[in-house]
Design an enzyme around this catalytic site. Structure first.
Site, PDB file in Angstrom:
ATOM      1  N   TYR A 165      -3.503  -0.067  10.021  1.00 39.06           N
ATOM      2  CA  TYR A 165      -3.329  -0.446   8.611  1.00 39.06           C
ATOM      3  C   TYR A 165      -1.904  -0.134   8.149  1.00 39.06           C
ATOM      4  O   TYR A 165      -1.237  -0.971   7.532  1.00 39.06           O
ATOM      5  CB  TYR A 165      -4.343   0.318   7.775  1.00 39.06           C
ATOM      6  CG  TYR A 165      -4.375   0.000   6.316  1.00 39.06           C
ATOM      7  CD1 TYR A 165      -3.740   0.816   5.390  1.00 39.06           C
ATOM      8  CD2 TYR A 165      -5.078  -1.101   5.844  1.00 39.06           C
ATOM      9  CE1 TYR A 165      -3.790   0.540   4.032  1.00 39.06           C
ATOM     10  CE2 TYR A 165      -5.138  -1.387   4.479  1.00 39.06           C
ATOM     11  CZ  TYR A 165      -4.496  -0.557   3.589  1.00 39.06           C
ATOM     12  OH  TYR A 165      -4.545  -0.827   2.239  1.00 39.06           O
TER      13      TYR A 165
ATOM     14  N   SER B 138       0.834  -1.202   0.000  1.00 39.55           N
ATOM     15  CA  SER B 138       0.000   0.000   0.000  1.00 39.55           C
ATOM     16  C   SER B 138       0.873   1.258   0.000  1.00 39.55           C
ATOM     17  O   SER B 138       2.060   1.187   0.321  1.00 39.55           O
ATOM     18  CB  SER B 138      -0.868   0.001   1.274  1.00 39.55           C
ATOM     19  OG  SER B 138      -1.374   1.292   1.569  1.00 39.55           O
TER      20      SER B 138
END
Ligand code: NAP
Ligand code: GCO
Length: 266
Positions: free
Chosen positions: A160, A147
């Site tokens: 996250y 990510s």
């Protein structure tokens, strides 16, 4: 043309986790169209049924499993069944993932742990389940879906970002430890992609305006658009194919240039 054959996945078996829809579905679709046999999983029976219909519409005979990637026993059972029915897994994409957008000091420990379990511990569990057969076979491809948050932080995504930062390093470690068995482990770092996971960030506001975060991402992306799952298909095929046999431990950012750009002057 010979060089294009390097990108073929003919005869390969691919497991894409969490590929009921979104990025995982697009990657699995790309692999099928490049010649691979597809296995995928998710937790929800409803998602599974819908996904199987969608794969059928694309002419893809995907094999679906209800399997929670955080549960090692379920993962081992799924991998064993895939090996019996389709053959040894040549390509693993650790795609399944969640996000919780909560300010860190408001986040409960169990919420933090749930995100890390799915986004970091599960790729360890699934990779650990497939590597022994890859070693026996003498080759393998593992692709971890990282990510922007493998490199950057932002408000409300502490769990996250911690998980995706860890996933970047797990990628490099698998590459380091298993490269000698002709196993390549790389990552794909998508930018901001239009999927259900980011739908809340793109909601049209009551006044009909675009979401402030939507406008923000457009200003931070040289391509001046959100990515779509289709933007990930080619990079995923490349990293799953022999065209990338000497690439290992690399995170390929597919972000429209976000990481290269300071952002548009207001
Ligand atoms: P999504 O639309 O939310 O899809 C997530 C998928 O994962 C669903 O199929 C979900 O199905 C499955 N899943 C979630 N937890 C699971 C578990 N414990 N076991 C098995 N399956 C599970 O997400 P996405 O946007 O396609 O993202 C896919 C991956 O790309 C994620 O790792 C995400 O972090 C990453 N990513 C996304 C973006 C983006 O902008 N969208 C950008 C960078 C990275 P069930 O709920 O039925 O299990
Ligand atoms: C967010 C988004 C991002 C994307 C992606 C960016 O809330 O900032 O959900 O985390 O999902 O990971 O690469």
């Amino acid at each position: 043309m010979e060089v294009l054959k390097q990108f073929s996945l003919e005869g390969k078996v691919a497991l894409v986790t969490g590929a009921a829809y979104g990025i995982g579905f697009a990657i699995a679709e790309a692999y099928a169209k490049a010649g691979a046999k597809i296995a995928f999983n998710c937790r929800s029976t409803e998602h599974m049924e819908k996904a199987l219909e969608e794969y059928q519409k694309e002419g893809i005979d995907a094999k679906g499993y209800i399997c929670d990637v955080t549960k090692e026993d379920q993962v081992k059972e799924m991998v064993s069944d895939i090996e019996k029915s389709l053959g040894t897994i040549d390509i693993l994409v650790n795609n399944a993932g969640i996000i919780k957008r909560i300010p860190m000091t408001d986040m409960r420990v169990d919420e933090f742990r749930e995100v890390v379990d799915i986004d970091l511990v599960a790729p360890f569990i699934v990779s650990k389940a497939v590597i022994p057969s890859m070693i026996k076979k003498g080759n393998g491809k593992i692709i971890n879906i990282c990510s922007m948050m493998s490199e950057l932080g932002r408000e409300t995504v502490s769990a996250y970002a911690s998980a995706k930062g860890g996933l970047k390093m797990l990628t490099k470690n698998i590459a380091s430890e298993y490269g000698k068995y002709n196993i390549q482990c790389n990552g794909i770092g998508p930018g901001y992609i239009a999927t259900p996971q980011t739908a809340p960030l793109r909601e049209i506001q009551p006044d009909g305006e675009r979401h402030p975060f939507d406008k923000f991402i457009i200003s931070k992306t040289p391509a001046e658009r959100w990515g779509t799952p289709k933007d990930l298909m080619g990079p995923a095929v490349f990293l799953a194919s022999e065209a990338s046999d000497f690439i290992n431990g690399h995170i390929l950012y597919v972000d429209g240039g976000i990481l290269a750009y300071i952002g548009k002057q207001p």
